[in-house]
Write a protein that holds these residues in place. Structure first.
Motif, short mmCIF file in Angstrom:
data_model
loop_
_atom_site.label_atom_id
_atom_site.label_comp_id
_atom_site.label_asym_id
_atom_site.label_seq_id
_atom_site.Cartn_x
_atom_site.Cartn_y
_atom_site.Cartn_z
N SER A 2 7.22 5.60 -26.31
CA SER A 2 6.77 4.70 -27.37
C SER A 2 7.43 5.06 -28.70
O SER A 2 7.68 6.24 -28.98
CB SER A 2 5.26 4.80 -27.49
N ASP A 3 7.68 4.02 -29.50
CA ASP A 3 8.18 4.19 -30.87
C ASP A 3 9.49 4.99 -30.95
O ASP A 3 9.65 5.85 -31.81
CB ASP A 3 7.13 4.86 -31.76
N THR A 22 6.83 0.99 -24.94
CA THR A 22 6.25 0.18 -26.01
C THR A 22 6.94 0.49 -27.33
O THR A 22 7.31 1.63 -27.61
CB THR A 22 4.74 0.44 -26.18
N LYS A 23 7.12 -0.56 -28.12
CA LYS A 23 7.65 -0.48 -29.48
C LYS A 23 8.93 0.35 -29.58
O LYS A 23 9.06 1.22 -30.44
CB LYS A 23 6.60 0.06 -30.45
N ASP A 25 13.31 0.35 -29.73
CA ASP A 25 14.43 -0.45 -30.21
C ASP A 25 15.69 -0.11 -29.42
O ASP A 25 16.23 0.99 -29.56
CB ASP A 25 14.66 -0.19 -31.70
N ARG A 43 6.73 -5.17 -26.78
CA ARG A 43 7.33 -5.12 -28.11
C ARG A 43 8.63 -4.31 -28.12
O ARG A 43 8.80 -3.38 -28.91
CB ARG A 43 6.33 -4.58 -29.13
#
Length: 85
Positions: A2-3, A22-23, A25, A43
């Protein structure tokens, strides 16, 4: 995971099967031939990513951005889609 940011990184043929992502890029990343089978993707930014030949079979895909991504030969079999932007 995540992130996390994987912008413009090469993850060619990466095996991320059965992952919860999740989240993150992945914009501009090279994910050619990557395996995302049976993942939960929420996301995720795949803008301008090379996803040629990637496999998303059986994955739950929510609020992911595939704008201007290379989707040639991508497999989305049995992948339930939730809202994308």
């Amino acid at each position: 995971m995540s992130d996390l940011e994987f912008m413009r990184v090469s993850l060619r043929n990466a095996d991320l099967a059965k992952s919860l992502v999740t989240k993150c890029d992945f914009s501009g990343a090279n994910l050619e031939g990557a395996c995302f089978k049976n993942c939960k993707l929420d996301r995720i930014d795949f803008q301008k990513a090379n996803l040629e030949g990637a496999d998303f079979s059986g994955s739950v895909i929510r609020y992911c951005n595939f704008s201007n991504a290379d989707l040639r030969d991508v497999t989305f079999a049995m992948s339930p889609w939730k809202k994308q932007f």
